[in-house]
Design a protein around this motif. Sequence first.
Motif, short mmCIF file in Angstrom:
data_model
loop_
_atom_site.label_atom_id
_atom_site.label_comp_id
_atom_site.label_asym_id
_atom_site.label_seq_id
_atom_site.Cartn_x
_atom_site.Cartn_y
_atom_site.Cartn_z
N ARG A 146 0.82 -1.21 0.00
CA ARG A 146 0.00 0.00 0.00
C ARG A 146 0.86 1.26 0.00
NH1 ARG A 146 -3.97 -3.45 3.71
NH2 ARG A 146 -5.37 -4.16 2.05
N ARG A 193 3.65 1.53 -1.61
CA ARG A 193 4.07 1.70 -3.00
C ARG A 193 3.01 2.41 -3.83
NH1 ARG A 193 4.96 -4.08 -5.04
NH2 ARG A 193 5.10 -2.97 -7.03
N ALA A 194 1.76 2.30 -3.41
CA ALA A 194 0.66 2.90 -4.17
C ALA A 194 0.38 4.34 -3.76
CB ALA A 194 -0.60 2.07 -3.97
N ASP A 195 1.16 4.88 -2.84
CA ASP A 195 0.94 6.26 -2.38
C ASP A 195 2.29 6.91 -2.14
OD1 ASP A 195 -0.25 8.58 -1.54
OD2 ASP A 195 -0.82 7.83 0.44
N THR A 254 -7.28 4.48 -5.31
CA THR A 254 -6.47 5.49 -5.99
C THR A 254 -5.00 5.18 -5.80
OG1 THR A 254 -8.16 7.20 -5.68
CG2 THR A 254 -5.93 7.94 -6.20
N VAL A 255 -4.25 5.24 -6.90
CA VAL A 255 -2.81 5.02 -6.88
C VAL A 255 -2.12 6.32 -7.27
CG1 VAL A 255 -0.89 3.80 -7.99
CG2 VAL A 255 -3.01 2.57 -7.41
N ARG A 256 -1.12 6.70 -6.49
CA ARG A 256 -0.28 7.86 -6.79
C ARG A 256 1.17 7.41 -6.67
NH1 ARG A 256 -4.27 9.63 -3.31
NH2 ARG A 256 -5.69 11.24 -4.14
N ARG A 257 1.89 7.46 -7.79
CA ARG A 257 3.28 7.00 -7.73
C ARG A 257 4.06 7.50 -8.94
NH1 ARG A 257 4.36 1.94 -10.63
NH2 ARG A 257 2.46 1.20 -11.68
N LEU A 299 1.16 -3.75 -9.63
CA LEU A 299 0.77 -3.16 -8.35
C LEU A 299 -0.73 -2.94 -8.29
CD1 LEU A 299 1.36 -1.73 -5.66
CD2 LEU A 299 1.82 0.36 -6.98
N GLU A 300 -1.29 -2.41 -9.38
CA GLU A 300 -2.71 -2.10 -9.39
C GLU A 300 -3.55 -3.37 -9.24
OE1 GLU A 300 -0.31 0.96 -10.53
OE2 GLU A 300 -0.51 -0.84 -11.77
N LEU A 303 -3.57 -4.70 -5.64
CA LEU A 303 -4.45 -3.93 -4.78
C LEU A 303 -5.91 -4.28 -5.02
CD1 LEU A 303 -2.64 -0.51 -5.14
CD2 LEU A 303 -2.76 -1.86 -3.05
#
Length: 253
Positions: free
Chosen positions: A10, A12-14, A185-188, A241-242, A245
Amino acid sequence: MNAAWLERLRARADQPPLRPRVPLRLASAVIGSVEPGLGDQLAAAGLPVAATGDAVVLQGEADASLARIARWLHEHGLASRWRDELLAVTDDTGRVQAAVERAAVRPLGITTFAVHLVGRDPAGRWWLQQRALDKATDPGRWDTLMGGLVADRESLQQTLERETWEEAGLRLADLEELREHGALTVRRPVAEGYMVERMAVYSARVPAHLVPENQDGEVERFECVDEPTLRARLAADAFTLEAALVLLRVMGE
């Protein structure tokens, strides 16, 4: 799954950008973010932006200006593979402000919207796809049954219908127990810039007589696996990654 592993996934996703970015604005609306150096390059190239130091402001008619910028980014090797696909450009309230070529969204930090469909067979096994080996992003990694971006002027339902057919050769009407599982929501950081993506998560049962069959050339193969196999692949970081999740959301973890 192991709690520490889940926490790392998680995290890694933010993630923040690797380098500072300033807002990309359309009048007073924030529609993305840009590295200041790129903003200066765009302005120096005579493109329709004003680089003010604390923001990059889009000038002129939004669709036409973004089209010019996208083409310049592509010609200078600063965008991903050109797709001839338009995606909606939204402000920070979610209101659609314009449209832009898909190849330009990451350099410009524009939020994208996606749908994912998790499929299970009547015995409870999980349908997975392996991404094509020539995919520009995450080639050969494991993914959900279907995952795709929402096109400009397309609803989530329309995307779900279209992508389920294109990626898996399945008609939504033939699936059973379609359920919504909210959004993630993913931010990276990514190679082309900064990814901000909001994913709507769905699950459905694939009847026993149906077998997924790719239609658009973007899937290497499909496989139906039991839950221990799924968990082992998740632990081995075999998924995007997506997808990891999304699967964990449907699994309730």
